[in-house]
Design a protein around this motif. Structure first.
Motif, PDB file in Angstrom:
ATOM      1  N   GLY A   1      -8.796 -25.237  19.118  1.00  0.00           N
ATOM      2  CA  GLY A   1      -8.758 -26.347  17.461  1.00  0.00           C
ATOM      3  C   GLY A   1      -6.318 -26.074  17.438  1.00  0.00           C
ATOM      4  N   HIS A   2      -6.439 -26.477  16.845  1.00  0.00           N
ATOM      5  CA  HIS A   2      -4.573 -26.669  16.266  1.00  0.00           C
ATOM      6  C   HIS A   2      -4.220 -26.382  14.796  1.00  0.00           C
ATOM      7  CE1 HIS A   2      -5.277 -31.248  15.177  1.00  0.00           C
ATOM      8  NE2 HIS A   2      -4.396 -30.789  14.735  1.00  0.00           N
ATOM      9  N   HIS A   3      -3.251 -25.489  15.150  1.00  0.00           N
ATOM     10  CA  HIS A   3      -2.407 -24.888  13.616  1.00  0.00           C
ATOM     11  C   HIS A   3      -1.856 -26.165  12.784  1.00  0.00           C
ATOM     12  CE1 HIS A   3      -3.150 -20.966  15.003  1.00  0.00           C
ATOM     13  NE2 HIS A   3      -2.372 -20.954  16.330  1.00  0.00           N
ATOM     14  N   HIS A   4      -2.217 -25.109  11.382  1.00  0.00           N
ATOM     15  CA  HIS A   4      -1.114 -26.280  10.253  1.00  0.00           C
ATOM     16  C   HIS A   4      -0.996 -25.698   9.478  1.00  0.00           C
ATOM     17  CE1 HIS A   4      -4.730 -29.297  11.363  1.00  0.00           C
ATOM     18  NE2 HIS A   4      -4.156 -30.121  11.265  1.00  0.00           N
ATOM     19  N   LEU A   5      -0.007 -25.812   8.978  1.00  0.00           N
ATOM     20  CA  LEU A   5       0.816 -24.578   7.998  1.00  0.00           C
ATOM     21  C   LEU A   5       0.431 -25.408   6.778  1.00  0.00           C
ATOM     22  CD1 LEU A   5       2.089 -21.866   7.331  1.00  0.00           C
ATOM     23  CD2 LEU A   5       4.712 -23.862   7.647  1.00  0.00           C
ATOM     24  N   VAL A   6       0.329 -25.005   5.368  1.00  0.00           N
ATOM     25  CA  VAL A   6       0.407 -25.556   4.349  1.00  0.00           C
ATOM     26  C   VAL A   6       1.525 -24.920   3.602  1.00  0.00           C
ATOM     27  CG1 VAL A   6      -1.379 -25.141   1.954  1.00  0.00           C
ATOM     28  CG2 VAL A   6      -2.491 -25.257   4.709  1.00  0.00           C
ATOM     29  N   ILE A   7       2.226 -25.462   2.853  1.00  0.00           N
ATOM     30  CA  ILE A   7       3.569 -24.282   2.462  1.00  0.00           C
ATOM     31  C   ILE A   7       3.212 -25.222   0.335  1.00  0.00           C
ATOM     32  CG2 ILE A   7       5.364 -24.656   2.528  1.00  0.00           C
ATOM     33  CD1 ILE A   7       6.007 -25.287   4.840  1.00  0.00           C
ATOM     34  N   ASP A   8       2.765 -24.253   0.411  1.00  0.00           N
ATOM     35  CA  ASP A   8       3.185 -24.181  -1.878  1.00  0.00           C
ATOM     36  C   ASP A   8       2.227 -25.278  -2.181  1.00  0.00           C
ATOM     37  OD1 ASP A   8       5.437 -22.621  -2.006  1.00  0.00           O
ATOM     38  OD2 ASP A   8       7.301 -24.228  -1.442  1.00  0.00           O
ATOM     39  N   SER A   9       1.004 -24.948  -1.744  1.00  0.00           N
ATOM     40  CA  SER A   9       0.358 -25.842  -2.039  1.00  0.00           C
ATOM     41  C   SER A   9      -1.395 -25.253  -2.346  1.00  0.00           C
ATOM     42  CB  SER A   9      -0.419 -27.069  -1.205  1.00  0.00           C
ATOM     43  OG  SER A   9      -1.212 -27.682  -1.946  1.00  0.00           O
ATOM     44  N   ALA A  10      -1.968 -25.925  -3.003  1.00  0.00           N
ATOM     45  CA  ALA A  10      -3.562 -25.245  -3.338  1.00  0.00           C
ATOM     46  C   ALA A  10      -4.048 -24.137  -2.366  1.00  0.00           C
ATOM     47  CB  ALA A  10      -4.134 -26.137  -3.810  1.00  0.00           C
ATOM     48  N   PRO A  11      -4.404 -23.384  -2.315  1.00  0.00           N
ATOM     49  CA  PRO A  11      -4.920 -22.137  -1.174  1.00  0.00           C
ATOM     50  C   PRO A  11      -6.630 -23.521  -0.657  1.00  0.00           C
ATOM     51  CG  PRO A  11      -5.055 -21.608  -3.016  1.00  0.00           C
ATOM     52  CD  PRO A  11      -4.097 -22.213  -3.085  1.00  0.00           C
ATOM     53  N   PHE A  12      -6.621 -23.192   0.732  1.00  0.00           N
ATOM     54  CA  PHE A  12      -7.749 -23.298   1.062  1.00  0.00           C
ATOM     55  C   PHE A  12      -8.666 -22.426   0.988  1.00  0.00           C
ATOM     56  CE2 PHE A  12      -5.006 -27.121   2.973  1.00  0.00           C
ATOM     57  CZ  PHE A  12      -5.897 -27.805   2.660  1.00  0.00           C
ATOM     58  N   GLY A  13      -9.913 -22.604   0.695  1.00  0.00           N
ATOM     59  CA  GLY A  13     -10.789 -21.253   0.851  1.00  0.00           C
ATOM     60  C   GLY A  13     -12.317 -21.732   0.065  1.00  0.00           C
TER      61      GLY A  13
END
Length: 98
Positions: free
Chosen positions: A22-34
């Protein structure tokens, strides 16, 4: 500089369909995934100022953020930017930029 880590899988550019990559995605100042945001795990990750795609297979990046407190989370996406069936993601961390 943000360095991305991954164990047990490989990194491949977006568009390359290969098992256990896969490849990375950076989530910044957003609702966390989970578990508290399950619908986000079944769709392609958005691409905007809060969801940065590293579809070239990058394993580190320079990220410029305004001074203040920010949250960061890494989410591994498959060839189509969709999280894996068993999501591969980091904990959310909080940083302070001075």
């Amino acid at each position: 500089t943000v360095q991305f880590g991954l164990r047990g899988m490989g990194v491949a550019p977006a568009g390359v369909e290969k098992d256990l990559t896969g490849h990375h995605h950076l989530v910044i100042d957003s609702a966390p995934f989970g578990s508290d945001n399950p619908e986000a795990l079944s769709e392609a990750l958005p691409a905007d100022e809060n969801h940065i795609h590293y579809g070239g297979g990058q394993t580190e990046a320079m990220v410029e953020l305004a001074p203040g407190t920010h949250t960061l989370q890494l989410v591994l996406g498959d060839w189509s930017h969709t999280p894996h069936d068993t999501p591969i993601m980091s904990e959310v961390i909080t940083i302070t930029v001075e």
